[in-house]
Design a protein around this motif. Structure first.
Motif, PDB file in Angstrom:
ATOM      1  N   LYS A  44      -6.029  19.482  -4.533  1.00  0.00           N
ATOM      2  CA  LYS A  44      -5.670  19.991  -5.859  1.00  0.00           C
ATOM      3  C   LYS A  44      -4.608  19.120  -6.507  1.00  0.00           C
ATOM      4  O   LYS A  44      -4.636  18.865  -7.710  1.00  0.00           O
ATOM      5  CB  LYS A  44      -5.159  21.426  -5.755  1.00  0.00           C
ATOM      6  CG  LYS A  44      -6.241  22.461  -5.686  1.00  0.00           C
ATOM      7  CD  LYS A  44      -5.627  23.845  -5.719  1.00  0.00           C
ATOM      8  CE  LYS A  44      -6.698  24.902  -5.570  1.00  0.00           C
ATOM      9  NZ  LYS A  44      -6.124  26.258  -5.560  1.00  0.00           N
ATOM     10  N   GLN A  45      -3.654  18.676  -5.697  1.00  0.00           N
ATOM     11  CA  GLN A  45      -2.594  17.820  -6.220  1.00  0.00           C
ATOM     12  C   GLN A  45      -3.170  16.510  -6.751  1.00  0.00           C
ATOM     13  O   GLN A  45      -2.736  15.994  -7.771  1.00  0.00           O
ATOM     14  CB  GLN A  45      -1.564  17.534  -5.116  1.00  0.00           C
ATOM     15  CG  GLN A  45      -0.373  16.730  -5.563  1.00  0.00           C
ATOM     16  CD  GLN A  45       0.515  17.503  -6.512  1.00  0.00           C
ATOM     17  OE1 GLN A  45       0.538  18.720  -6.503  1.00  0.00           O
ATOM     18  NE2 GLN A  45       1.225  16.785  -7.341  1.00  0.00           N
ATOM     19  N   LYS A  46      -4.173  15.980  -6.060  1.00  0.00           N
ATOM     20  CA  LYS A  46      -4.801  14.740  -6.514  1.00  0.00           C
ATOM     21  C   LYS A  46      -5.577  14.948  -7.809  1.00  0.00           C
ATOM     22  O   LYS A  46      -5.682  14.050  -8.635  1.00  0.00           O
ATOM     23  CB  LYS A  46      -5.756  14.207  -5.441  1.00  0.00           C
ATOM     24  CG  LYS A  46      -5.049  13.656  -4.230  1.00  0.00           C
ATOM     25  CD  LYS A  46      -6.060  13.180  -3.209  1.00  0.00           C
ATOM     26  CE  LYS A  46      -5.399  12.767  -1.927  1.00  0.00           C
ATOM     27  NZ  LYS A  46      -6.362  12.422  -0.893  1.00  0.00           N
ATOM     28  N   ASP A  82      -2.538  13.621 -14.971  1.00  0.00           N
ATOM     29  CA  ASP A  82      -1.277  12.904 -15.012  1.00  0.00           C
ATOM     30  C   ASP A  82      -0.562  13.245 -16.314  1.00  0.00           C
ATOM     31  O   ASP A  82      -1.107  13.027 -17.403  1.00  0.00           O
ATOM     32  CB  ASP A  82      -1.551  11.399 -14.923  1.00  0.00           C
ATOM     33  CG  ASP A  82      -0.303  10.588 -14.704  1.00  0.00           C
ATOM     34  OD1 ASP A  82       0.785  11.193 -14.591  1.00  0.00           O
ATOM     35  OD2 ASP A  82      -0.409   9.345 -14.620  1.00  0.00           O
ATOM     36  N   PRO A  83       0.667  13.782 -16.257  1.00  0.00           N
ATOM     37  CA  PRO A  83       1.340  14.177 -17.497  1.00  0.00           C
ATOM     38  C   PRO A  83       1.715  12.990 -18.374  1.00  0.00           C
ATOM     39  O   PRO A  83       1.906  13.151 -19.586  1.00  0.00           O
ATOM     40  CB  PRO A  83       2.596  14.901 -16.997  1.00  0.00           C
ATOM     41  CG  PRO A  83       2.796  14.447 -15.603  1.00  0.00           C
ATOM     42  CD  PRO A  83       1.443  14.102 -15.083  1.00  0.00           C
ATOM     43  N   ARG A  84       1.766  11.801 -17.832  1.00  0.00           N
ATOM     44  CA  ARG A  84       2.120  10.621 -18.636  1.00  0.00           C
ATOM     45  C   ARG A  84       0.986  10.167 -19.538  1.00  0.00           C
ATOM     46  O   ARG A  84       1.197   9.374 -20.433  1.00  0.00           O
ATOM     47  CB  ARG A  84       2.521   9.476 -17.704  1.00  0.00           C
ATOM     48  CG  ARG A  84       3.763   9.782 -16.879  1.00  0.00           C
ATOM     49  CD  ARG A  84       4.018   8.709 -15.886  1.00  0.00           C
ATOM     50  NE  ARG A  84       2.957   8.735 -14.887  1.00  0.00           N
ATOM     51  CZ  ARG A  84       2.835   7.876 -13.902  1.00  0.00           C
ATOM     52  NH1 ARG A  84       3.693   6.900 -13.778  1.00  0.00           N
ATOM     53  NH2 ARG A  84       1.842   7.981 -13.039  1.00  0.00           N
ATOM     54  N   ARG A  85      -0.236  10.667 -19.289  1.00  0.00           N
ATOM     55  CA  ARG A  85      -1.384  10.230 -20.086  1.00  0.00           C
ATOM     56  C   ARG A  85      -1.466  10.954 -21.419  1.00  0.00           C
ATOM     57  O   ARG A  85      -2.258  10.563 -22.269  1.00  0.00           O
ATOM     58  CB  ARG A  85      -2.669  10.438 -19.291  1.00  0.00           C
ATOM     59  CG  ARG A  85      -2.740   9.529 -18.065  1.00  0.00           C
ATOM     60  CD  ARG A  85      -4.044   9.685 -17.353  1.00  0.00           C
ATOM     61  NE  ARG A  85      -5.172   9.207 -18.121  1.00  0.00           N
ATOM     62  CZ  ARG A  85      -5.651   7.968 -18.100  1.00  0.00           C
ATOM     63  NH1 ARG A  85      -5.071   7.081 -17.342  1.00  0.00           N
ATOM     64  NH2 ARG A  85      -6.686   7.628 -18.818  1.00  0.00           N
ATOM     65  N   GLY A  86      -0.698  12.026 -21.609  1.00  0.00           N
ATOM     66  CA  GLY A  86      -0.671  12.708 -22.910  1.00  0.00           C
ATOM     67  C   GLY A  86      -1.964  13.417 -23.239  1.00  0.00           C
ATOM     68  O   GLY A  86      -2.346  13.483 -24.418  1.00  0.00           O
ATOM     69  N   GLY A  87      -2.657  13.945 -22.250  1.00  0.00           N
ATOM     70  CA  GLY A  87      -3.877  14.698 -22.506  1.00  0.00           C
ATOM     71  C   GLY A  87      -5.132  13.848 -22.579  1.00  0.00           C
ATOM     72  O   GLY A  87      -6.222  14.375 -22.782  1.00  0.00           O
TER      73      GLY A  87
END
Length: 153
Positions: A135-137, A141-146
């Motif tokens: 699940k963690q994988k 990624d929050p840096r991708r901005g959606g």
């Protein structure tokens, strides 16, 4: 700015305050073929001689040495690079060091195998741990901005 200090080659007085280190590096190598229990194999520079090897091990590493045998490993030049030029690995010397009587040498086990029984937890705990890592994988990624994963940035 600090003043550069140049030390003299010789200092008066006893003892001298310098430590002289060797210019040689000896690499312990795992032998390809089975050897006797009292023999270790080293990869050394070509300039290093048998007395150098013996003195290095006895004086610096405090290893009792009975005999030293050496050979030069000539490397092949049959490989070619992308421009079709011959490529040759550098030659090196191999030293077989026989320890003094009564001494045995065992190659150190740097990566011991872990016991499967030593792993803590039951089968369910292991499965839950694996699912949590999965699940963690899969988290975005929050840096991708959606922006979705398939759209490379």
């Amino acid at each position: 700015m600090g003043r550069r200090v140049i030390y003299p080659l010789y200092q008066y007085g006893n003892p001298q305050l310098r430590i002289f280190r060797t210019n040689f590096f000896m690499t312990l190598v795992r032998p390809g073929k089975e050897q006797q229990d009292d023999t270790g194999q080293f990869r050394i520079p070509i300039e290093m001689t048998k007395p150098d090897v013996k003195n290095y091990l006895q004086d610096i590493d405090s290893v009792p040495v009975a005999a030293v045998r050496t050979r030069i490993q000539y490397c092949t030049n049959k490989k070619r690079n992308h421009t079709n030029q011959k490529v040759k690995w550098p030659d090196y010397k191999v030293a077989y060091v026989q320890l003094a009587e009564g001494q045995t040498f065992n190659f150190p086990n740097i990566f011991p195998k872990k016991d499967q029984t030593a792993e803590s937890g039951s089968l369910e705990e292991i499965q839950n741990k694996f699912l949590a890592e999965d699940k963690q994988k899969q988290k975005a990624d929050p840096r991708r901005g959606g922006v979705t994963e398939w759209f490379g940035l």
